[in-house]
Design a protein around this motif. Structure first.
Motif, mmCIF file in Angstrom:
data_model
loop_
_atom_site.group_PDB
_atom_site.id
_atom_site.type_symbol
_atom_site.label_atom_id
_atom_site.label_comp_id
_atom_site.label_asym_id
_atom_site.label_seq_id
_atom_site.Cartn_x
_atom_site.Cartn_y
_atom_site.Cartn_z
ATOM 1 N N GLN A 199 0.802 -1.226 0.000
ATOM 2 C CA GLN A 199 0.000 0.000 0.000
ATOM 3 C C GLN A 199 0.838 1.282 0.000
ATOM 4 N N PRO A 200 1.931 1.377 0.781
ATOM 5 C CA PRO A 200 2.700 2.618 0.793
ATOM 6 C C PRO A 200 3.263 3.006 -0.569
ATOM 7 N N LEU A 201 3.712 2.023 -1.361
ATOM 8 C CA LEU A 201 4.263 2.336 -2.672
ATOM 9 C C LEU A 201 3.183 2.923 -3.580
ATOM 10 N N VAL A 202 2.008 2.318 -3.560
ATOM 11 C CA VAL A 202 0.909 2.808 -4.393
ATOM 12 C C VAL A 202 0.486 4.205 -3.941
ATOM 13 N N ALA A 203 0.342 4.402 -2.630
ATOM 14 C CA ALA A 203 -0.052 5.709 -2.112
ATOM 15 C C ALA A 203 0.993 6.762 -2.442
ATOM 16 N N GLY A 204 2.283 6.400 -2.319
ATOM 17 C CA GLY A 204 3.343 7.350 -2.634
ATOM 18 C C GLY A 204 3.359 7.726 -4.099
ATOM 19 N N ALA A 205 3.121 6.736 -4.969
ATOM 20 C CA ALA A 205 3.128 7.009 -6.406
ATOM 21 C C ALA A 205 1.957 7.890 -6.819
ATOM 22 N N LEU A 206 0.826 7.776 -6.112
ATOM 23 C CA LEU A 206 -0.369 8.532 -6.480
ATOM 24 C C LEU A 206 -0.473 9.869 -5.760
ATOM 25 N N ALA A 207 0.354 10.090 -4.729
ATOM 26 C CA ALA A 207 0.237 11.315 -3.938
ATOM 27 C C ALA A 207 0.444 12.562 -4.790
ATOM 28 N N GLY A 208 1.441 12.532 -5.675
ATOM 29 C CA GLY A 208 1.711 13.694 -6.512
ATOM 30 C C GLY A 208 0.572 14.040 -7.453
ATOM 31 N N PRO A 209 0.188 13.128 -8.363
ATOM 32 C CA PRO A 209 -0.861 13.465 -9.326
ATOM 33 C C PRO A 209 -2.227 13.716 -8.712
ATOM 34 N N LEU A 261 -2.932 14.643 -5.266
ATOM 35 C CA LEU A 261 -2.992 15.675 -4.245
ATOM 36 C C LEU A 261 -2.051 16.838 -4.513
ATOM 37 N N GLY A 262 -1.242 16.756 -5.562
ATOM 38 C CA GLY A 262 -0.487 17.923 -6.015
ATOM 39 C C GLY A 262 0.863 18.155 -5.382
ATOM 40 N N VAL A 263 1.358 17.261 -4.532
ATOM 41 C CA VAL A 263 2.678 17.436 -3.917
ATOM 42 C C VAL A 263 3.464 16.149 -4.087
ATOM 43 N N ALA A 264 4.665 16.248 -4.648
ATOM 44 C CA ALA A 264 5.485 15.067 -4.900
ATOM 45 C C ALA A 264 6.137 14.563 -3.614
ATOM 46 N N VAL A 265 6.444 13.288 -3.600
ATOM 47 C CA VAL A 265 7.168 12.682 -2.480
ATOM 48 C C VAL A 265 8.660 12.938 -2.679
ATOM 49 N N SER A 266 9.380 13.273 -1.595
ATOM 50 C CA SER A 266 10.798 13.603 -1.704
ATOM 51 C C SER A 266 11.630 12.369 -2.052
ATOM 52 N N ARG A 267 12.865 12.622 -2.506
ATOM 53 C CA ARG A 267 13.756 11.513 -2.862
ATOM 54 C C ARG A 267 14.094 10.654 -1.655
ATOM 55 N N THR A 268 14.262 11.283 -0.501
ATOM 56 C CA THR A 268 14.558 10.513 0.707
ATOM 57 C C THR A 268 13.392 9.604 1.066
ATOM 58 N N GLN A 269 12.184 10.124 0.921
ATOM 59 C CA GLN A 269 11.022 9.310 1.216
ATOM 60 C C GLN A 269 10.872 8.167 0.216
ATOM 61 N N TRP A 270 11.204 8.430 -1.062
ATOM 62 C CA TRP A 270 11.168 7.355 -2.059
ATOM 63 C C TRP A 270 12.192 6.274 -1.715
ATOM 64 N N ALA A 301 13.254 1.240 6.685
ATOM 65 C CA ALA A 301 12.431 2.085 5.815
ATOM 66 C C ALA A 301 11.725 3.171 6.609
ATOM 67 N N VAL A 302 11.149 2.799 7.744
ATOM 68 C CA VAL A 302 10.462 3.783 8.583
ATOM 69 C C VAL A 302 11.436 4.846 9.072
ATOM 70 N N ALA A 303 12.625 4.424 9.509
ATOM 71 C CA ALA A 303 13.615 5.371 10.010
ATOM 72 C C ALA A 303 14.054 6.345 8.922
ATOM 73 N N VAL A 304 14.278 5.859 7.699
ATOM 74 C CA VAL A 304 14.719 6.712 6.599
ATOM 75 C C VAL A 304 13.663 7.748 6.246
ATOM 76 N N VAL A 305 12.399 7.321 6.129
ATOM 77 C CA VAL A 305 11.341 8.251 5.762
ATOM 78 C C VAL A 305 11.156 9.328 6.826
ATOM 79 N N HIS A 306 11.165 8.942 8.076
ATOM 80 C CA HIS A 306 10.948 9.921 9.138
ATOM 81 C C HIS A 306 12.156 10.849 9.304
ATOM 82 N N ARG A 307 13.351 10.323 9.129
ATOM 83 C CA ARG A 307 14.538 11.161 9.226
ATOM 84 C C ARG A 307 14.590 12.144 8.059
ATOM 85 N N GLY A 308 14.220 11.664 6.873
ATOM 86 C CA GLY A 308 14.187 12.535 5.708
ATOM 87 C C GLY A 308 13.177 13.647 5.859
#
Length: 345
Positions: free
Chosen positions: A102-112, A114-123, A279-286
Motif C-alpha cells: 500500500q505505501p508504494l501505491v499511495a506514494g506514487a499517487l500522492a503527486g498526481p 494531491l499535487g505534492v510530490a514525495v521527496s527523494r529521501t522518502q522514495w 524504511a520507517v527510520a529513513v522516511v521519518h529522518r528525511g
C-alpha cells in the motif's frame, strides 16, 4: 507521544489479521464481519445520538455520503478481501505482506492526485520497505501448500480499496471528527455485511466460543485500536508517514502468526523485519531534514507558502483535539497545523 501512537497503531492493526485467522475456522467471512460490525454500529449509534451529538453539527448530506463511501472502501471492501484471502488459506503473514504494498501505491499517487510530490529521501525509504515486503513474501509463499494462485490476488484488491479510501478522505474540504467518521463507517459496513450474510444464509452465528473470542478481539483491538489510530495518525502526520508504518505490519504479523498458529517464520522473515524498520527510520529522518532545510534556506518564504497550502504529506487541520463544529472550507484550503510525524517524540 507520536512514537507511542505509532507502536500502538502497528500492534493494533496487525491484530486484525490475527483476529481474522482466529475466526476463519468457525464461520464464513461475511458472518464474522457482520457480527463484528452489528454491535459496534449499535454502540457508536447510541453515542452519536447522546453524548456526541455536537460532533455532527455543520455536516451536510454530501459530507455524510462521502464518509459512507470512505467506509465502504476502507472497511467493507478492505476487510472483505483480507478475511476472504485468509479463509482461502493464505496465511495471516502473507496477507499482511501483500497489504504492505500500500505505501508504494499511495506514494506514487500522492503527486498526481494531491499535487505534492514525495521527496527523494522518502522514495528511498519506500523502496527499502518494498524490498522488505518482497523478502518476507517470498519466504511465506514458498512455505505455503494447497493454496490457489489466484487467492494471493485477493488481498491486492483490499490494498487498492484502502488507498482509494485514504485519498477520498484527504480530498475533502470538511473537517469530520473521528467519532462521526467511525460511526458512519461502522453503520455502512454493518448494512453491507448483513445483506451479504442474509443472501448467503449466514445470519446465525455459530455457538463456537472461538467465534465470539474473535469478535471481541476484532472490535476492541482492530476497530477501536487499529482503525481509529489509522485516521488519527493520518490527520496528524500525513499519507506517506502513516503508510510507511504499514511496512511494519507484515513482519509483525508474521511473528505473531508464527507464535500463535505455527505459521512459517525464518531468516528471510527476520531480514524483512529489519528492512521494514530501516524504511520507517529513513522516511521519518528525511522528513525532519526537509523541514530543517526549509528553515535554513533563503527561499524560506516561498516554501512556507507552499507548506501552508497543504498537501499529502501535510495533514489537514485535525478536528480531534478541538470541541468545535465542522465547517465547509471555501477557496484555498485552511493551513495545516504543524505537527510531528509518528517517529518524532
Amino acid at each position: 507521544m507520536n512514537i507511542l501512537l505509532s507502536i500502538a497503531f502497528v500492534g493494533a492493526w496487525s491484530s486484525g489479521f490475527i483476529g481474522a485467522k482466529l475466526g476463519s475456522g468457525s464461520a464464513s467471512t461475511v458472518t464474522l464481519l457482520m457480527w463484528r460490525f452489528l454491535p459496534l454500529a449499535l454502540v457508536l449509534g447510541v453515542v452519536a445520538l447522546t453524548t456526541a451529538r455536537s460532533s455532527w453539527r455543520g455536516l451536510g448530506a454530501r459530507d455524510l455520503f462521502r464518509q459512507a463511501c470512505v467506509g465502504l472502501l476502507s472497511q467493507s471492501g478492505y476487510l472483505l478481501t483480507v478475511y476472504y484471502a485468509i479463509e482461502l488459506g493464505v496465511s495471516s503473514g502473507t496477507t499482511a505482506l501483500i497489504d504492505g504494498t500500500q505505501p508504494l501505491v499511495a506514494g506514487a499517487l500522492a503527486g498526481p492526485l494531491l499535487g505534492v510530490a514525495v521527496s527523494r529521501t522518502q522514495w528511498l525509504g519506500l523502496g527499502l520497505g518494498v524490498a522488505g515486503v518482497a523478502v518476507v513474501t517470498t519466504a511465506d509463499a514458498g512455505a505455503a501448500t494447497g493454496v490457489a494462485w489466484w487467492a494471493y490476488l485477493v488481498p491486492f484488491l483490499g490494498m487498492l480499496s484502502m488507498v482509494a479510501a485514504t485519498f477520498l478522505d484527504r480530498r475533502s474540504r470538511t473537517d469530520v471528527r473521528p467519532m462521526v467518521s467511525m460511526t458512519v463507517h461502522a453503520l455502512t459496513s454493518a448494512v453491507v455485511f448483513t445483506v451479504l450474510a442474509a443472501l448467503g444464509g449466514g445470519l446465525t452465528p455459530p455457538a463456537d466460543g472461538s467465534f465470539w473470542t474473535a469478535v471481541v478481539w476484532l472490535v476492541t483491538l482492530s476497530t477501536f485500536g487499529g482503525y481509529g489510530l489509522y485516521w488519527l495518525i493520518l490527520r496528524r502526520s500525513g499519507v506517506t508517514k502513516v503508510n510507511t508504518l504499514m511496512f511494519l505490519m507484515a513482519p509483525v504479523t508474521a511473528v505473531w502468526g508464527a507464535l500463535m498458529f505455527g505459521e512459517h517464520f525464518g531468516t528471510q522473515t527476520a531480514a524483512g523485519l529489519g528492512l521494514g524498520l530501516l524504511a520507517v527510520a529513513v522516511v521519518h529522518r528525511g522528513d525532519r531534514g526537509d523541514r530543517g532545510d526549509r528553515g535554513d534556506r533563503g527561499d524560506r518564504g516561498d516554501r512556507a507558502e507552499r507548506h501552508d497550502r497543504g498537501g499529502p504529506l501535510t495533514p489537514r487541520r485535525s478536528a480531534w483535539p478541538r470541541a468545535r463544529s465542522s465547517s465547509r472550507r471555501s477557496g484555498r484550503p485552511v493551513p495545516a497545523t504543524p505537527t510531528g510525524g509518528p517517529g518524532e517524540g
